[in-house]
Design a protein around this motif. Structure first.
Motif, PDB file in Angstrom:
ATOM      1  N   ARG A   1      51.294 -29.658  67.018  1.00 61.93           N
ATOM      2  CA  ARG A   1      51.172 -29.869  68.509  1.00 61.93           C
ATOM      3  C   ARG A   1      50.521 -31.047  68.983  1.00 61.93           C
ATOM      4  N   ASN A   2      51.235 -31.683  69.895  1.00 62.05           N
ATOM      5  CA  ASN A   2      50.374 -32.934  70.466  1.00 62.05           C
ATOM      6  C   ASN A   2      50.835 -33.027  72.070  1.00 62.05           C
ATOM      7  N   LEU A   3      51.312 -32.279  72.580  1.00 64.95           N
ATOM      8  CA  LEU A   3      51.799 -32.241  74.176  1.00 64.95           C
ATOM      9  C   LEU A   3      50.464 -32.015  74.916  1.00 64.95           C
TER      10      LEU A   3
ATOM     11  N   PRO B   1      61.243 -48.690  79.406  1.00 65.57           N
ATOM     12  CA  PRO B   1      60.862 -50.177  78.645  1.00 65.57           C
ATOM     13  C   PRO B   1      59.727 -49.732  77.715  1.00 65.57           C
ATOM     14  N   GLU B   2      59.544 -50.595  76.645  1.00 63.99           N
ATOM     15  CA  GLU B   2      58.462 -50.524  75.781  1.00 63.99           C
ATOM     16  C   GLU B   2      57.306 -50.823  76.652  1.00 63.99           C
ATOM     17  N   SER B   3      56.075 -50.178  76.376  1.00 67.02           N
ATOM     18  CA  SER B   3      54.974 -50.788  77.339  1.00 67.02           C
ATOM     19  C   SER B   3      53.536 -50.192  76.433  1.00 67.02           C
ATOM     20  N   PRO B   4      52.618 -51.100  76.378  1.00 66.96           N
ATOM     21  CA  PRO B   4      51.333 -50.718  75.897  1.00 66.96           C
ATOM     22  C   PRO B   4      50.590 -49.582  76.520  1.00 66.96           C
ATOM     23  N   ASP B   5      51.024 -49.587  77.990  1.00 64.86           N
ATOM     24  CA  ASP B   5      50.508 -48.447  78.839  1.00 64.86           C
ATOM     25  C   ASP B   5      50.615 -47.208  78.282  1.00 64.86           C
ATOM     26  N   VAL B   6      51.824 -47.195  77.527  1.00 62.82           N
ATOM     27  CA  VAL B   6      52.068 -45.458  77.139  1.00 62.82           C
ATOM     28  C   VAL B   6      51.182 -45.114  76.231  1.00 62.82           C
ATOM     29  N   LEU B   7      50.741 -45.781  75.108  1.00 64.06           N
ATOM     30  CA  LEU B   7      49.622 -45.522  74.351  1.00 64.06           C
ATOM     31  C   LEU B   7      48.435 -45.385  74.830  1.00 64.06           C
ATOM     32  N   LYS B   8      47.933 -46.100  75.653  1.00 62.02           N
ATOM     33  CA  LYS B   8      46.796 -46.241  76.667  1.00 62.02           C
ATOM     34  C   LYS B   8      46.573 -44.876  77.361  1.00 62.02           C
TER      35      LYS B   8
ATOM     36  N   LYS C   1      65.791 -37.445  65.875  1.00 62.39           N
ATOM     37  CA  LYS C   1      64.575 -38.145  65.224  1.00 62.39           C
ATOM     38  C   LYS C   1      63.417 -38.049  65.678  1.00 62.39           C
ATOM     39  N   GLY C   2      62.162 -38.234  64.804  1.00 63.61           N
ATOM     40  CA  GLY C   2      61.057 -37.990  65.302  1.00 63.61           C
ATOM     41  C   GLY C   2      60.413 -39.355  65.786  1.00 63.61           C
ATOM     42  N   GLY C   3      59.339 -39.202  66.709  1.00 61.02           N
ATOM     43  CA  GLY C   3      58.740 -40.522  66.924  1.00 61.02           C
ATOM     44  C   GLY C   3      59.321 -41.414  67.997  1.00 61.02           C
ATOM     45  N   VAL C   4      60.329 -40.652  68.790  1.00 61.58           N
ATOM     46  CA  VAL C   4      61.091 -41.422  69.426  1.00 61.58           C
ATOM     47  C   VAL C   4      60.717 -41.575  71.060  1.00 61.58           C
ATOM     48  N   GLY C   5      59.745 -40.612  71.405  1.00 63.87           N
ATOM     49  CA  GLY C   5      59.194 -40.600  72.665  1.00 63.87           C
ATOM     50  C   GLY C   5      59.397 -39.421  73.271  1.00 63.87           C
ATOM     51  N   LYS C   6      59.872 -38.202  72.564  1.00 69.46           N
ATOM     52  CA  LYS C   6      60.091 -36.839  73.344  1.00 69.46           C
ATOM     53  C   LYS C   6      58.908 -36.119  73.906  1.00 69.46           C
ATOM     54  N   THR C   7      57.719 -36.499  73.304  1.00 72.72           N
ATOM     55  CA  THR C   7      56.651 -35.793  73.886  1.00 72.72           C
ATOM     56  C   THR C   7      56.136 -36.472  75.058  1.00 72.72           C
ATOM     57  N   THR C   8      56.132 -37.835  74.853  1.00 70.52           N
ATOM     58  CA  THR C   8      55.628 -38.938  76.100  1.00 70.52           C
ATOM     59  C   THR C   8      56.640 -38.413  77.437  1.00 70.52           C
ATOM     60  N   SER C   9      57.778 -38.156  76.894  1.00 75.00           N
ATOM     61  CA  SER C   9      59.048 -37.911  78.153  1.00 75.00           C
ATOM     62  C   SER C   9      58.966 -36.650  78.784  1.00 75.00           C
TER      63      SER C   9
ATOM     64  N   THR D   1      64.750 -44.982  75.175  1.00 75.55           N
ATOM     65  CA  THR D   1      63.047 -45.128  75.549  1.00 75.55           C
ATOM     66  C   THR D   1      62.732 -46.402  74.420  1.00 75.55           C
ATOM     67  N   ARG D   2      61.700 -46.947  74.741  1.00 75.01           N
ATOM     68  CA  ARG D   2      60.970 -47.931  73.968  1.00 75.01           C
ATOM     69  C   ARG D   2      61.850 -49.254  73.932  1.00 75.01           C
ATOM     70  N   TYR D   3      62.601 -49.593  75.136  1.00 74.38           N
ATOM     71  CA  TYR D   3      63.558 -50.565  75.391  1.00 74.38           C
ATOM     72  C   TYR D   3      62.852 -51.873  75.275  1.00 74.38           C
TER      73      TYR D   3
HETATM   74  N1  LIG Z   1      57.895 -46.485  76.161  1.00 76.33           N
HETATM   75  C1  LIG Z   1      57.160 -46.489  75.196  1.00 76.33           C
HETATM   76  N2  LIG Z   1      56.284 -47.579  74.851  1.00 76.33           N
HETATM   77  C2  LIG Z   1      55.349 -47.875  73.781  1.00 76.33           C
HETATM   78  N3  LIG Z   1      55.038 -46.802  73.204  1.00 76.33           N
HETATM   79  C3  LIG Z   1      56.082 -45.657  73.168  1.00 76.33           C
HETATM   80  C4  LIG Z   1      56.824 -45.534  74.412  1.00 76.33           C
HETATM   81  N4  LIG Z   1      57.281 -44.163  74.448  1.00 76.33           N
HETATM   82  C5  LIG Z   1      56.665 -43.710  73.307  1.00 76.33           C
HETATM   83  N5  LIG Z   1      55.832 -44.471  72.632  1.00 76.33           N
HETATM   84  C6  LIG Z   1      54.868 -44.087  71.535  1.00 76.33           C
HETATM   85  O1  LIG Z   1      55.583 -43.714  70.423  1.00 76.33           O
HETATM   86  C7  LIG Z   1      54.866 -42.778  69.361  1.00 76.33           C
HETATM   87  C8  LIG Z   1      55.809 -41.540  69.500  1.00 76.33           C
HETATM   88  O2  LIG Z   1      56.105 -41.044  70.990  1.00 76.33           O
HETATM   89  P1  LIG Z   1      56.178 -39.309  70.838  1.00 76.33           P
HETATM   90  O3  LIG Z   1      56.499 -39.042  72.411  1.00 76.33           O
HETATM   91  O4  LIG Z   1      54.897 -38.690  70.394  1.00 76.33           O
HETATM   92  O5  LIG Z   1      57.438 -39.359  70.125  1.00 76.33           O
HETATM   93  P2  LIG Z   1      58.286 -37.799  69.542  1.00 76.33           P
HETATM   94  O6  LIG Z   1      57.680 -36.623  70.278  1.00 76.33           O
HETATM   95  O7  LIG Z   1      59.627 -37.772  69.778  1.00 76.33           O
HETATM   96  O8  LIG Z   1      57.829 -37.790  68.169  1.00 76.33           O
HETATM   97  C9  LIG Z   1      53.586 -42.540  70.435  1.00 76.33           C
HETATM   98  O9  LIG Z   1      52.730 -43.409  69.604  1.00 76.33           O
HETATM   99  C10 LIG Z   1      54.144 -43.074  71.641  1.00 76.33           C
HETATM  100  O10 LIG Z   1      52.736 -43.380  72.214  1.00 76.33           O
END
Ligand SMILES: Nc1ncnc2c1ncn2[C@@H]1O[C@H](COP(=O)(O)OP(=O)(O)O)[C@@H](O)[C@H]1O
Ligand SMILES: [Mg+2]
Length: 335
Positions: free
Chosen positions: A110-112, A278-285, A77-85, A247-249
């Motif tokens: 692209r967004n990495l 854990p889910e955290s607002p710090d991730v988006l910041k 699935k998309g939007g699960v946190g792959k790029t963040t991870s 992720t986003r627990y």
């Molecule tokens: N642990 C987390 N807590 C809060 N938001 C998160 C967390 N991990 C990812 N996100 C948010 O979820 C959205 C999708 O993350 P992203 O890494 O781009 O996913 P993917 O690459 O799988 O599409 C982004 O807005 C990101 O900031």
């Protein structure tokens, strides 16, 4: 009587003629066979040359092992946190002193580079390198926060077929020859060609999953693909080491039965756990500021990524941030 004799002689003559004709023809036939054999030899040689040039031209995927460890960060699935991870894991490995490259395979999206804060420095990308429009060292961007870390951005082209297994293999071989120890591949969403390009050469997979049924189901499908379509599966090598990154627990929502628990997900996916973020607002910041979350030493999400990197490196680290944080009042009343 003499008539008969004449007749016999004539017939003899004819037979002799016939015999010599047959002989001539046989000889001729023999020459033809010889020629044919030579001709066949020539054709065969030509075919072999053609085949060789053909294999040189499109030799297919790289079949030799790499020295570096290839880690794909994937999910169905998309939007699960792959790029963040991907950004956090690559940064974490580099912080530990390992020469690391992180590749964005998300062609067209692209967004990495944004998450890692180097978008303004992108000149060449993965597709340019695959198509030999740029050399690897021209396309690699040195991270501005951490030594030993390089980013290979994705292209914004819409042409999803621009990548080939052979081309990706060449890029990885180039990184391997340049002495990289780890290559982290940030996969696009889905289970189509793009995701296969990102996971094909993987030694390890970080199966990124959110604690919800649809995400778990899609992760299950990607585990199936890792076990059947990766280079390791195709060549019958040791299978890809797949581990779960949840992720986003949100522990509080698990308690309320609004989210699957770590145990639920592990039971469904039956792959070992790499970590729980854990889910955290710090991730988006962090991503808005172009600093990977792992650089934020105060954040639970950052610390959880640090733990996951330790586990990737083979160290045992206890799980944190999986239980509900007690608020001031609940702490007060529990006493
Ligand atoms: N642990 C987390 N807590 C809060 N938001 C998160 C967390 N991990 C990812 N996100 C948010 O979820 C959205 C999708 O993350 P992203 O890494 O781009 O996913 P993917 O690459 O799988 O599409 C982004 O807005 C990101 O900031
Ligand atoms: Mg992504």
């Amino acid at each position: 009587m003499s008539e008969i004799k004449n007749e016999v002689e004539k017939t003899n003559e004819e037979v002799k003629d016939l015999a010599s004709t047959v002989k001539d023809e046989t000889a001729a036939a023999e020459v033809t066979t010889e020629d044919k054999a030579a001709e066949e030899e020539e054709v065969k040689a030509a075919e072999q040359t053609a085949e060789k040039t053909d294999t040189e031209k499109k030799s297919g995927p790289d079949l030799e092992p790499f020295n570096c460890r290839i880690i794909v960060v994937t999910s169905g699935k998309g939007g699960v946190g792959k790029t963040t991870s991907s950004a956090a894991i690559a940064t974490g490995l580099a912080l530990k002193g390992h020469k690391t490259a992180v590749i964005d395979f998300d062609v067209g999206l692209r967004n990495l580079d944004l998450v890692m804060g180097c978008e303004r420095r992108v000149v060449y990308d993965l597709i340019n390198v695959v198509h030999k429009e740029a050399r690897l060292n021209q396309a690699l961007i040195k991270d501005r926060h951490v030594d030993n870390l390089y980013i290979l951005p994705a292209s914004q082209t819409k042409d999803k077929d621009a990548l080939t297994l052979e081309g990706v293999g060449e890029v990885l071989r180039g990184l391997d020859n340049a002495g990289f120890e780890y290559v982290v591949c940030d996969s696009p969403a889905g289970i189509e060609a793009g995701a296969l390009m990102a996971l094909y050469y993987a030694d390890e997979a970080v199966v990124t999953t959110n604690p919800e049924v649809s995400s778990v189901r899609d992760s299950d499908r990607i585990i199936g693909i890792l076990n059947s379509k990766s280079r390791r599966a195709v060549l019958d090598w040791e299978p890809v080491t797949s581990r779960l990154l949840l992720t986003r627990y949100v522990p509080g929502r698990v308690t309320k039965n609004e989210m699957l628990s770590v145990e639920d997900v592990q039971e469904l996916l039956t792959i070992p756990l790499l970590g729980v973020i854990p889910e955290s607002p710090d991730v988006l910041k962090a991503s808005n500021a172009g600093n990977s979350i792992i650089l934020n030493k105060e954040s639970d999400a950052g610390k959880a990524y640090e733990d996951a990197v330790e586990r990737l490196l083979g160290n045992e680290v206890e799980l944190r941030f999986t239980t509900e944080k007690k608020g001031f009042f609940s702490k007060l009343f529990k006493r």
